[in-house]
Structures are given as structure tokens and as C-alpha cells.
Write an enzyme that holds these catalytic residues in place. Sequence first.
Site, PDB file in Angstrom:
ATOM      1  N   MET A   2       0.838  -1.203   0.000  1.00 47.42           N
ATOM      2  CA  MET A   2       0.000   0.000   0.000  1.00 47.42           C
ATOM      3  C   MET A   2       0.874   1.254   0.000  1.00 47.42           C
ATOM      4  SD  MET A   2      -3.420  -0.894   2.074  1.00 47.42           S
ATOM      5  CE  MET A   2      -2.797  -0.650   3.724  1.00 47.42           C
ATOM      6  N   LEU A  29       6.562   3.274   1.537  1.00 48.52           N
ATOM      7  CA  LEU A  29       7.506   2.153   1.650  1.00 48.52           C
ATOM      8  C   LEU A  29       8.615   2.418   2.665  1.00 48.52           C
ATOM      9  CD1 LEU A  29       7.889   1.272  -2.154  1.00 48.52           C
ATOM     10  CD2 LEU A  29       6.272   0.331  -0.484  1.00 48.52           C
ATOM     11  N   GLU A  62      11.849  -0.081   5.067  1.00 44.08           N
ATOM     12  CA  GLU A  62      12.751  -1.230   4.883  1.00 44.08           C
ATOM     13  C   GLU A  62      12.026  -2.575   4.942  1.00 44.08           C
ATOM     14  OE1 GLU A  62      13.538   1.412   6.731  1.00 44.08           O
ATOM     15  OE2 GLU A  62      15.714   1.650   6.936  1.00 44.08           O
ATOM     16  N   HIS A  94       9.159  -3.245   3.457  1.00 41.81           N
ATOM     17  CA  HIS A  94       8.753  -3.503   2.073  1.00 41.81           C
ATOM     18  C   HIS A  94       9.958  -3.799   1.184  1.00 41.81           C
ATOM     19  CE1 HIS A  94       5.540  -0.609   3.512  1.00 41.81           C
ATOM     20  NE2 HIS A  94       4.787  -1.599   3.069  1.00 41.81           N
ATOM     21  N   GLN A 128     -10.550  -2.693   1.971  1.00 35.78           N
ATOM     22  CA  GLN A 128     -10.119  -3.296   3.228  1.00 35.78           C
ATOM     23  C   GLN A 128     -10.151  -2.314   4.408  1.00 35.78           C
ATOM     24  OE1 GLN A 128      -6.248  -4.222   1.407  1.00 35.78           O
ATOM     25  NE2 GLN A 128      -5.295  -3.601   3.319  1.00 35.78           N
ATOM     26  N   GLY A 141       4.992 -10.147   4.218  1.00 38.44           N
ATOM     27  CA  GLY A 141       5.722 -10.039   5.480  1.00 38.44           C
ATOM     28  C   GLY A 141       5.034 -10.831   6.586  1.00 38.44           C
ATOM     29  N   ASP A 159       2.311  -9.097   9.041  1.00 45.07           N
ATOM     30  CA  ASP A 159       0.856  -9.174   8.853  1.00 45.07           C
ATOM     31  C   ASP A 159       0.473 -10.652   8.760  1.00 45.07           C
ATOM     32  OD1 ASP A 159      -0.052  -6.202   8.305  1.00 45.07           O
ATOM     33  OD2 ASP A 159       1.894  -6.518   7.378  1.00 45.07           O
ATOM     34  N   SER A 219       6.727  -0.069  10.362  1.00 49.16           N
ATOM     35  CA  SER A 219       5.356   0.028   9.865  1.00 49.16           C
ATOM     36  C   SER A 219       5.124   1.419   9.312  1.00 49.16           C
ATOM     37  CB  SER A 219       4.374  -0.230  11.013  1.00 49.16           C
ATOM     38  OG  SER A 219       3.083   0.216  10.657  1.00 49.16           O
ATOM     39  N   ARG A 243       2.633   3.032   9.724  1.00 51.75           N
ATOM     40  CA  ARG A 243       1.878   3.784  10.735  1.00 51.75           C
ATOM     41  C   ARG A 243       2.758   4.275  11.893  1.00 51.75           C
ATOM     42  NH1 ARG A 243      -2.329  -0.223   9.096  1.00 51.75           N
ATOM     43  NH2 ARG A 243      -4.093   0.969   8.297  1.00 51.75           N
TER      44      ARG A 243
END
Length: 295
Positions: A30, A33, A35, A37, A61, A147, A150, A185, A187
Amino acid sequence: MKIIRTIQEMKSEVKRLKREGGSLGFIPTMGALHEGHTSLFQRSADENDYTAASIFVNPLQFGPNEDLDAYPRSEQGDIAAADKHGVDLLFIPSVQEMYPRPMTTVIHVKNGADVLCGKSRPGHFDGVATVVNKLLHIVPADRAYFGRKDIQAAAVLTNMISDYHLDTELVICDTVREASGLAKSSRNVYLSDSEKQEAAHIYKALTRAKALWEKGERPQETVEVVKEHLNNSTTGRIDYVEALPFPSLDPLDTTSNMWVIACAVYFNKARLIDNITVTAVSSYDQTGKKEKSHV
Ligand code: AMP
């Protein structure tokens, strides 16, 4: 690296690469990006002749009160990061391109969606499974990289790929962490400095639980240890801490050798998730009581 924004062009580029021979790896993301990803991009580039990635913030989602509009976006930086880490085709479709009309057929996840994050995010994994199914039809890669962070998505998608006989092998890759142990993350940008320090305790708590698990503690006892550690060391509010077999995520499944201890914690502006996987030769009866000893 080619940047592609339409499904038609992406499909024809993938076909062209496949005609040339060699294997194709694919990483759906999503964006925003980091590290975590790029480690997936790098692994795919190491293991395949070609690597494709996608950046798509999937509205399907996100629940009505979730952070769809606020989800961090950084397209220019993402393009540079993908290019640097071995991506050959970067697919960045618009919402209109992916959903030109409301979906008439969606995937409903029957098992494994009512635990962990699924409890507080109803419909979330239907959205994840639907978009990844669409993406794997646009990019029918030999391998798709996800990953471990998740872990519920990895479980749901493992089952979806099997249910739908897709020819893509799902590869689960280790979680990339800050030096403090905090899982990287998108977030994390919403955490204050002090919350960031507290959030490092999530992995500390999970590591303690793993050590106890390996000494033979039962799932429920390890869950309690994580809860206690989080309550004592952070101001965050626990959403859940659970220990479940992977990939069924079914507490009654006594056949799985791999279990996951997972948690989610709400901080002021971010909800963080993390997990740790543990191995058990033994199985557990329905009350979570150990029948044989751990590895
Ligand atoms: P997202 O952009 O959040 O949808 O994530 C795209 C992919 O990157 C998913 O397979 C995630 O599990 C993976 N990912 C996110 N954070 C990490 C991390 N810290 N380490 C490894 N993989 C990650």
C-alpha cells in the site's frame, strides 16, 4: 524500472516477461515504503529473474471509521525505493482503475477472519483477499512475497491461494525491525517519541512469551504474560493478545506445528500489530492444555 498505471499495460508487460522465460516475483503493497517492504523487493529480486510490485491503497479493506484518507502516501519516494531495490515493473493503479464499478463478486473469508485483527476490523480480510485475488490475476507471478508482520493476512492468503488453485507460491518473509525491536510500519510515523519507546515493549513482551513457550508454557499463560508486560510498560490500550495455530487460526486445530502469538495495541494515533511464531511438536486440546512437550 517501468511505472505502469493501467491493468491492460500491466497484463501485457507481465505476458511479455513470461514469454522471455524466467521466473517472476510479485510484492503487493500500500506504499509509504520502508525497509520492511524493500526487504521483500530485495528477496524477490534475489530469487527471481523479474520482480513486480504494486502500490495500491485498497479502499475495500478499510472500515468506515478507519484511516483510509489519512493513510500515508509518498509516491515519489516509493518509486525511488522500488527502483533501488530491484523492482522491474511498478504497478500504481488508481481506485477507478481497480474498481471501475462497485464489485459484484467479492471473496468472503470464512475461516480465520473472526480472530486477531478480524475481530475489530469486520470485512477487512474480505477486502484483502479480494484485492490480492484481483492483483494475482493481473500479475500471475511464480512467487508472491508477504511479510510475517501481517501474519493474519499471510494466513488468509495462504488459504485463498489454495482454495482458488492459483499458481503462485506465497513466500512469508521475516519482519524487519528498528534497532529497538519495534516492527517497521507505515503507521509508526503517527507515534510520538515517547510512544515509540513504549512500543518497543511489544516485541520484548512477545520475545518473553516465546521463551516461556519454549519452556513448555501453555498458550493461555503466554498470552497473559504478554498482556501483563504491555500493561506494565506502555500507555497503549491492548486490542488483543492471542495464541493460535498457523495458518488455520482455528483454536480447535490440533494438527498445526506452527503457532503464532500475536497482539495489537492502540496508541494515540496508531494501532500497532506484531507477532512471533513458535514451533510445537505437540498439539493442544480444546482448552489449550498441552498434551505433549514442545520442541
Ligand atoms: P502494506 O503496505 O502494509 O500492505 O504491506 C505490504 C507488505 O509488506 C505486506 O506483505 C506486509 O506484511 C509487508 N511488511 C510490512 N511491514 C513489514 C516489516 N516490518 N517487515 C517485513 N514485511 C513487512
